[in-house]
Design an enzyme around this catalytic site. Structure first.
Site, mmCIF file in Angstrom:
data_model
loop_
_atom_site.group_PDB
_atom_site.id
_atom_site.type_symbol
_atom_site.label_atom_id
_atom_site.label_comp_id
_atom_site.label_asym_id
_atom_site.label_seq_id
_atom_site.Cartn_x
_atom_site.Cartn_y
_atom_site.Cartn_z
ATOM 1 N N SER A 175 0.823 -1.198 0.000
ATOM 2 C CA SER A 175 0.000 0.000 0.000
ATOM 3 C C SER A 175 0.864 1.258 0.000
ATOM 4 O O SER A 175 1.617 1.493 -0.929
ATOM 5 C CB SER A 175 -0.971 -0.034 1.180
ATOM 6 O OG SER A 175 -1.906 1.006 1.108
ATOM 7 N N ASP A 228 -2.396 6.354 -3.829
ATOM 8 C CA ASP A 228 -1.246 5.640 -3.285
ATOM 9 C C ASP A 228 -0.813 4.527 -4.255
ATOM 10 O O ASP A 228 -1.468 4.300 -5.274
ATOM 11 C CB ASP A 228 -1.551 5.113 -1.880
ATOM 12 C CG ASP A 228 -2.608 4.017 -1.851
ATOM 13 O OD1 ASP A 228 -3.321 3.848 -2.859
ATOM 14 O OD2 ASP A 228 -2.727 3.335 -0.825
ATOM 15 N N ASP A 233 -0.972 1.297 -4.605
ATOM 16 C CA ASP A 233 -1.899 0.271 -5.103
ATOM 17 C C ASP A 233 -3.279 0.830 -5.410
ATOM 18 O O ASP A 233 -4.217 0.089 -5.690
ATOM 19 C CB ASP A 233 -1.987 -0.908 -4.134
ATOM 20 C CG ASP A 233 -2.663 -0.578 -2.817
ATOM 21 O OD1 ASP A 233 -2.478 0.560 -2.340
ATOM 22 O OD2 ASP A 233 -3.355 -1.448 -2.263
ATOM 23 N N ASP A 253 -5.789 2.243 -3.834
ATOM 24 C CA ASP A 253 -7.031 2.058 -3.090
ATOM 25 C C ASP A 253 -7.340 3.275 -2.211
ATOM 26 O O ASP A 253 -8.442 3.405 -1.698
ATOM 27 C CB ASP A 253 -7.027 0.767 -2.263
ATOM 28 C CG ASP A 253 -5.905 0.687 -1.238
ATOM 29 O OD1 ASP A 253 -5.071 1.613 -1.175
ATOM 30 O OD2 ASP A 253 -5.855 -0.318 -0.508
#
Length: 603
Positions: free
Chosen positions: A167, A322, A324, A326
């Site tokens: 993340s 960010d 990834d 999400d």
């Protein structure tokens, strides 16, 4: 077995390659480093496995990844009947659905990965372990956002999903998230079953693997990509709420070297936004995240280059996702014309009000879902529209779990879910926070308010005037390693035993200890101030146990302490409300001062 025994076992094991052994021999005289690498196994937290990349049981490497995947494979093979069976729901709710495989009893798992160091290697390692166990692995051809993995699991009617990502953690980290057939990240009662199987694996020789060519020849690995992208994007666009907006709005976007660059830009382009400016220095994947010290849109410093571009192109709004994709952060101009970063509570409140005010028919059983450390402003807004609010523990997996439950029971109609850490979701074809969906709606919301001659900061001030001023703040204490964990435990224990009963004329009304499963009501009479147990059971308000303490004042201001499930830090959340900004701000600062002083006294 102590940490030195584990260290020596790795050095002697025929299953550990020469590269890893060389790395371990390089730290043979550093006992503290050996202890940190081997004193425990990586554990599933709010974001699955997450840790620094390197050799050791407490590190992300191909061995810990393969062991986790072997445990997941055994769980899938032993519990496939428990995690399948959502096909009819998907067919009804996902538009333009076209399955990429015929209905079959074969077990399968979808794998996605981000731009981090070794992400592709870990994804391929996972695919080969699954294949060796007879489970078909659908492996994305290149990096993809975490929410698209959630969608793909549901679309392909797979038994599970894996995302290789850390993340928003720093570059030296990577991680491993496991998802169930509903597309939601595995919650503790399911994850615990996977972990139990992982712990049963005593030796890496027990982990199955397969030659890559053999796996392809046996059709146990399939590469997926554009066909999933197209359907996912079409579904995202169905969530657009308005077209009577100013699509000439100037949008600045940074993917922070991650997975959001292509899908976010594609959605905006296909919806007709003409002026989207991308931060070139942060456009392409970069495992080192070389332009930022911390690739997290929660950190205002991550927007330095985006703000510079915004000044040049007169950006109405700045977005940053960010690695990834999400989470998404939002930057707008304040009443002085200066760019400011909205916090997750503020963006969530704006989105919630925009969504509910834009929907023509809101079902009577509508619900929003937020976490226990998210602002109460959301509840107030939802109440205004006749929508109920439900709280969950921190971690979007708990929101996904509720969506699944309500889908099965029909008890509630899900409208919106969010958490203060920049995660938002509407729609149900994804069961994870989704920065592609959120970016689209944030831009649409900003474009709508522009037709009203308002920016998002001005719209937020109007929300405060309507519903009251709610101001939140978060501070974190970084405490790494085994000693750091001891200090975090000491702080949590210290607040459980004794805490400030009154701060700046604010008296504690209730203490919720989510680890103990207890909620204590406090007696605020002049002669005494005692908190006695009102509820002591397996959970508070139906929530699982977790190491969180929340102190609620009589006016519903509050603060909470929670060790992070993904990083070596203690997080302290604070929220204060009032009829004016100054009133709320003064309360917040008084709470912050008192809590910091007590934390410092303990450690």
């Amino acid at each position: 077995m102590d940490f030195m025994d584990k260290y020596n076992l790795w050095l002697k094991s025929p299953d550990i390659d020469g590269e890893a052994k060389k790395e371990l021999l390089g730290i043979k005289d550093n006992i503290a480093e050996i202890e940190d690498r081997f004193y425990k196994d990586l554990e599933f937290g709010t974001g699955g496995l997450r840790g620094k990349i390197g050799a050791g049981t407490n590190r992300m490497n191909k061995y810990t990844v393969s062991k986790a995947t072997q445990g997941l494979a055994e769980f899938i093979l032993g519990n496939g009947d428990l995690v399948k069976g959502n096909d009819d729901v998907i067919l009804n709710e996902v538009k333009n659905f076209k399955t990429l495989r015929d209905a079959q009893d074969d077990k399968s798992c979808v794998i996605a990965y981000d731009s981090r160091h070794k992400s592709r290697e870990f994804a391929k390692t996972s695919a080969l372990v699954l294949a060796a166990n007879g489970i078909k692995a659908y492996l994305f051809e290149s990096l993809r956002p975490t929410p698209e993995l959630s969608f793909a699991v549901r679309h392909l009617q797979a038994n599970a999903g894996i995302v290789i990502t850390a993340s928003h953690n720093p570059a030296e980290y990577n991680g491993y998230k496991a998802y169930g057939a509903d597309g939601g990240q595995m919650v503790p009662d399911v994850a615990d079953k996977v972990i139990a199987r992982v712990k049963d694996i005593k030796d890496f020789s027990d982990v199955k693997t397969m030659n890559e060519q053999e796996a392809f020849n046996k059709e146990l690995i399939a590469i997926i990509g554009k066909e999933i992208d197209d359907i996912y994007i079409e579904n995202v666009k169905t969530l657009s709420l308005r077209d009577d907006i100013d699509k000439n709005i100037n949008i600045v976007y940074t993917p922070l070297h991650g997975t959001g660059n292509i899908p976010v830009r594609r959605v905006l382009e296909e919806l007709g936004y003409k002026n989207v400016y991308v931060v070139k220095e942060q456009e392409l994947p970069d495992s080192n995240f070389s332009t930022v010290s911390y690739p997290n849109p929660e950190d205002p410093k991550a927007f330095k280059l985006a703000i510079e571009l915004g000044e040049k192109v007169k950006g109405d709004i700045i977005l940053g996702t960010d690695p990834d994709c999400d989470r998404v952060g939002v930057v707008v101009k304040d009443d002085k014309g200066e760019y400011i970063v909205l916090n997750g509570n503020q963006t969530g409140a704006l989105l919630l009000d925009y969504i509910l005010s834009s929907r023509k028919d809101i079902p009577l059983n509508s619900v929003i879902i937020k976490t226990i450390v998210t602002s109460e402003l959301g509840r107030v807004i939802a109440n205004h529209y006749g929508v109920e609010t439900i709280d969950t523990l921190t971690g979007f997996k708990y929101i996904g779990e509720k969506i699944k439950k309500f889908e099965q029971s029909g008890e509630y109609s899900f409208q919106f879910g969010y958490e203060e850490s920049f995660g938002y979701l509407t729609g149900t074809f994804v069961r994870e926070k989704d920065a592609v969906i959120a970016s689209m709606l944030i831009c649409e919301m900003a474009a709508y308010y522009k037709t009203k001659e308002l920016n998002l900061h001005q719209a937020l001030l109007q929300l405060y005037e309507r519903f009251g001023y709610y101001i939140e703040e978060l501070f974190s204490i970084n405490l790494e390693g085994i000693e750091g964990k001891r200090k975090i435990d000491s702080i949590m224990d210290g607040f459980r035993k004794d805490f400030p009963k009154e701060i700046a004329d604010l008296k504690i009304w209730r203490v919720n200890d989510y680890m103990a499963g207890s909620s204590k009501l406090c007696d605020n009479s002049p002669s005494t101030h005692v908190c006695h147990s009102e509820r002591s059971e397996e959970s508070i308000l139906g929530l699982p146990k977790e190491n969180v303490i929340k102190f609620i004042f009589e006016d519903n201001s509050w603060y909470a302490l929670r060790p992070s499930g993904t990083e070596p830090k203690l997080k302290v959340y604070m929220s204060a409300n009032g009829k004016s900004y100054d009133a709320a701000y003064n309360k917040l600062k008084a709470i912050e001062k008192e809590v910091k002083e007590k934390v410092n006294r303990i450690y």
